[in-house]
Design a protein around this motif. Sequence first.
Motif, short mmCIF file in Angstrom:
data_model
loop_
_atom_site.label_atom_id
_atom_site.label_comp_id
_atom_site.label_asym_id
_atom_site.label_seq_id
_atom_site.Cartn_x
_atom_site.Cartn_y
_atom_site.Cartn_z
N ILE A 228 -6.38 -20.88 10.24
CA ILE A 228 -7.05 -19.72 9.66
C ILE A 228 -6.21 -18.46 9.86
O ILE A 228 -6.24 -17.52 9.05
CB ILE A 228 -8.46 -19.54 10.28
N GLN A 229 -5.44 -18.45 10.96
CA GLN A 229 -4.58 -17.28 11.23
C GLN A 229 -3.53 -17.11 10.13
O GLN A 229 -3.32 -16.00 9.63
CB GLN A 229 -3.89 -17.42 12.59
N PHE A 230 -2.85 -18.23 9.78
CA PHE A 230 -1.82 -18.15 8.74
C PHE A 230 -2.42 -17.75 7.40
O PHE A 230 -1.99 -16.78 6.77
CB PHE A 230 -1.10 -19.50 8.62
N TRP A 231 -3.44 -18.50 6.96
CA TRP A 231 -4.02 -18.24 5.64
C TRP A 231 -4.75 -16.91 5.58
O TRP A 231 -4.76 -16.24 4.55
CB TRP A 231 -4.95 -19.40 5.25
N GLY A 232 -5.34 -16.51 6.70
CA GLY A 232 -6.03 -15.21 6.72
C GLY A 232 -5.08 -14.06 6.50
O GLY A 232 -5.31 -13.18 5.65
N PHE A 233 -3.97 -14.06 7.26
CA PHE A 233 -2.97 -12.99 7.09
C PHE A 233 -2.32 -13.04 5.70
O PHE A 233 -2.10 -12.00 5.07
CB PHE A 233 -1.88 -13.11 8.17
N LEU A 234 -2.01 -14.26 5.23
CA LEU A 234 -1.34 -14.40 3.93
C LEU A 234 -2.23 -13.89 2.79
O LEU A 234 -1.78 -13.10 1.94
CB LEU A 234 -0.97 -15.86 3.69
N ILE A 235 -3.49 -14.32 2.77
CA ILE A 235 -4.40 -13.90 1.70
C ILE A 235 -4.66 -12.40 1.78
O ILE A 235 -4.68 -11.70 0.75
CB ILE A 235 -5.73 -14.69 1.79
N ALA A 236 -4.83 -11.89 3.00
CA ALA A 236 -5.03 -10.44 3.16
C ALA A 236 -3.82 -9.66 2.63
O ALA A 236 -3.96 -8.65 1.94
CB ALA A 236 -5.27 -10.10 4.63
N GLY A 237 -2.62 -10.15 2.94
CA GLY A 237 -1.39 -9.50 2.45
C GLY A 237 -1.30 -9.49 0.94
O GLY A 237 -0.93 -8.48 0.33
N LEU A 238 -1.65 -10.63 0.31
CA LEU A 238 -1.60 -10.72 -1.15
C LEU A 238 -2.65 -9.81 -1.80
O LEU A 238 -2.39 -9.19 -2.85
CB LEU A 238 -1.82 -12.17 -1.59
N LEU A 239 -3.82 -9.71 -1.18
CA LEU A 239 -4.85 -8.81 -1.69
C LEU A 239 -4.39 -7.34 -1.62
O LEU A 239 -4.62 -6.56 -2.56
CB LEU A 239 -6.15 -8.98 -0.90
N VAL A 240 -3.73 -6.98 -0.53
CA VAL A 240 -3.24 -5.61 -0.39
C VAL A 240 -2.13 -5.32 -1.40
O VAL A 240 -2.04 -4.22 -1.94
CB VAL A 240 -2.77 -5.34 1.06
N ILE A 241 -1.27 -6.32 -1.69
CA ILE A 241 -0.26 -6.15 -2.74
C ILE A 241 -0.94 -5.87 -4.08
O ILE A 241 -0.52 -5.01 -4.86
CB ILE A 241 0.65 -7.39 -2.86
N GLY A 242 -2.03 -6.62 -4.35
CA GLY A 242 -2.80 -6.37 -5.57
C GLY A 242 -3.33 -4.95 -5.63
O GLY A 242 -3.27 -4.29 -6.68
N LEU A 243 -3.84 -4.45 -4.48
CA LEU A 243 -4.32 -3.07 -4.42
C LEU A 243 -3.18 -2.07 -4.66
O LEU A 243 -3.36 -1.05 -5.34
CB LEU A 243 -4.95 -2.79 -3.05
N PHE A 244 -2.00 -2.39 -4.09
CA PHE A 244 -0.83 -1.51 -4.29
C PHE A 244 -0.46 -1.43 -5.78
O PHE A 244 -0.20 -0.34 -6.30
CB PHE A 244 0.36 -2.02 -3.48
N ILE A 245 -0.43 -2.59 -6.44
CA ILE A 245 -0.08 -2.61 -7.87
C ILE A 245 -1.11 -1.81 -8.68
O ILE A 245 -0.74 -0.99 -9.53
CB ILE A 245 0.00 -4.06 -8.38
N TYR A 246 -2.40 -2.04 -8.40
CA TYR A 246 -3.47 -1.31 -9.11
C TYR A 246 -3.33 0.20 -8.88
O TYR A 246 -3.41 1.00 -9.81
CB TYR A 246 -4.84 -1.79 -8.63
N HIS A 247 -3.11 0.56 -7.61
CA HIS A 247 -2.96 1.99 -7.27
C HIS A 247 -1.76 2.60 -7.98
O HIS A 247 -1.85 3.71 -8.54
CB HIS A 247 -2.81 2.14 -5.75
N SER A 248 -0.62 1.89 -7.96
CA SER A 248 0.62 2.42 -8.57
C SER A 248 0.46 2.63 -10.07
O SER A 248 0.98 3.60 -10.63
CB SER A 248 1.79 1.48 -8.30
N LEU A 249 -0.25 1.73 -10.73
CA LEU A 249 -0.43 1.84 -12.18
C LEU A 249 -1.39 2.96 -12.57
O LEU A 249 -1.38 3.43 -13.71
CB LEU A 249 -0.95 0.50 -12.74
N HIS A 250 -2.23 3.40 -11.63
CA HIS A 250 -3.23 4.43 -11.94
C HIS A 250 -2.98 5.74 -11.21
O HIS A 250 -3.80 6.65 -11.29
CB HIS A 250 -4.64 3.91 -11.60
#
Length: 467
Positions: A228-250
Amino acid sequence: MENQAIPKRTILAIIGAGLMAFCGVLTETSMNVTFPTLMKQFGLSMSVVQWLSTGYLLLVSLTMATSAYIQRRYKIRSIFIFSGVSFIVGSFVCAMAPNFITLLIGRLIQALATGYAIPLLFAIILQQIPVARLGVFMGLGGMVVGVAPSLGPTYGGMNTYLFTWREIFWFILPIVVIAVLLGSFTITQKMKTRRDTFDFLGVILLGASFFLIAEGFTEAGNFGWLSIQFWGFLIAGLLVIGLFIYHSLHSERDLLDLAIFKTPTFVLSILPYFLIQLMNIGISYLLPNYSQLVFGANSLVAGSAILLGSLVGAIVQPVSGRLLDSHGAGYPIRIGSVLIVVAMVLFAVFGLHLTIPMIVAFYTIFGLGFGFSFGNVMTNGIQQVDGKLQQDANAAFNTSQQYAGSIGTAIMAAILTGSQHSHSHLSQAVLSARGGARDFILLAVLAIVAFVLIMINFRKQAKKIKV
């Protein structure tokens, strides 16, 4: 055009920036070979000590992501001097560090310097070198940032064996001082600065995503790939990248123009570039540690095993850049990608039965392939975007290069650490050999993926030319 004269001042500016970048990149991997020593000295595990490399590369990556904005906002000479002073201060802190935390802080100060120095080198080349000679000079730049990580273990191993790990930082200081003086008097400003609004939230989101993903791979070594430690950090990181992309485009604030990723041939250049650098930093981390943990080699032998391949890669980079200028990017990049696949497959096949001579031979093949492909992939990729977006493309390539290094180090360390914890009844040498063999198989797969992406890219570029 090919013989167009380049002012001596420009050449000296490139040398100054190149020396600074070289010192920064050299220290990226020079500490890798000292990890067994530091683990004993500070009583820490491999997963903790490897943050000297992973943390360094993470901050370099984040700093590089802001480099396009910083170069638009401030004069490049001022950025260069800031980088030089930061590197000198960081080196002093590292050299005199009484404990691991202080050593890590010094490394992070150095990372800030390196993060601005490397994009600055390529910015000077892109702005001041004629297009007809761009391949050669970008090849020289690629040689600095691509081969120095491979020289790092040799440099670190030599100092650790003959002196202590602290001399790694003391001996590099005079070169940094020379670089600062040289660049300070020769770097000129070709583009006007402008006062844009900095995107602080974008930097926070990007930094958080970088850390979470890298930490995920670190946790995989401690708790396993299904944890859960690996997948938790990985999924959280990918979600934050998604937020970064959304933020940058707007957002109207300025950090990195994501319009560069609308060009398919740019994306198909930066992806294999990322993978090639991941393999480069990953294997330059793996081989010295493999040699010490499996063969019981000292730090000098372990670091020197990849010296020949590093030198071959260094010599080939500017030569392959000339091939790009005369025959186009496809010729040297295809040759390089094939050689990288051959080298990684050889490592994978003989992973459990390697010897020092085999490591030298296989890594030399890799160095040759790296020299043909690495710098040219970046040059070709930057040329795929509009001229006004080249600063952002340069920042994206340099950011991906350093982040690839941090991920490569984290993955190699995670697989190695996971193997060392798997069967307590076997010796550490056997367990390390098994972990290394798994690392080699992964690197071979990544080499094949990079080759396929390169082939697809040149097909698309050929169709683009016909249209």
